[in-house]
Design a protein around this motif. Structure first.
Motif: not given
Length: 154
Positions: A16-17, A20-21, A24, A41, A43, A46, A48
């Motif tokens: 997840l980290a 997120q890095t 978008d 993956y 998104q 809100d 994932f």
């Protein structure tokens, strides 16, 4: 598969980290290699969503499974694919995932309308929203019967 729950949680947290890095996410399914896995993956608002497989898994099939899950949830939750709505409908969401793939990762069904029906999340108002061209003959007849009954009783 992970040896224990702690290793799995650490993997999920670092995945997840990493996502997120990357910034978008696009509206489509993205695929990347992470550690010794291939990860598809997406998104959605809100939330994932991830499909994780071994290095030898087919990326296109993994992306299609994730796309099918996303489309099914959008149908089932009427476009409200948010964390709160998913948690409120968790039983239905888990049934959809169970109908999508089995415990060994074998794809059982990928058609969103069929997944919603198999998970028992189908009702008359849901079928009224499905275009007639996408319904089976029996579903179309049931929809017409329901609409006629409602118009007579109104």
């Amino acid at each position: 598969e992970w040896p224990d729950l702690e290793v799995q949680r650490e993997f999920e947290k670092s995945l997840l980290a990493k996502v997120q890095t990357l910034g978008d996410a696009s509206d489509n399914v993205d695929v990347m290699e992470f550690r010794d896995f291939v990860v598809a993956y997406r998104q959605s608002d809100d939330v994932f969503m991830f499909v994780v497989g071994g290095r030898d898994e087919n990326e296109l099939i993994m992306a299609e499974v994730l796309h099918s899950l996303d489309q099914t949830l959008a149908l089932m939750l009427r476009g409200q694919v948010y964390e709160e709505v998913i948690l409120e409908n968790l039983q239905g969401v888990l049934l959809v995932i169970d109908e999508l793939v089995d415990q060994e990762g074998v794809i059982m069904e990928s058609e969103p309308l069929e997944l919603v029906a198999r998970a028992g999340q189908q009702n008359a108002s849901f079928m009224d929203q499905v275009p007639l061209g996408e319904q089976t003959l029996s579903q179309a007849l049931q929809t017409a019967r329901d609409q006629i009954t409602r118009s007579i009783l109104s």
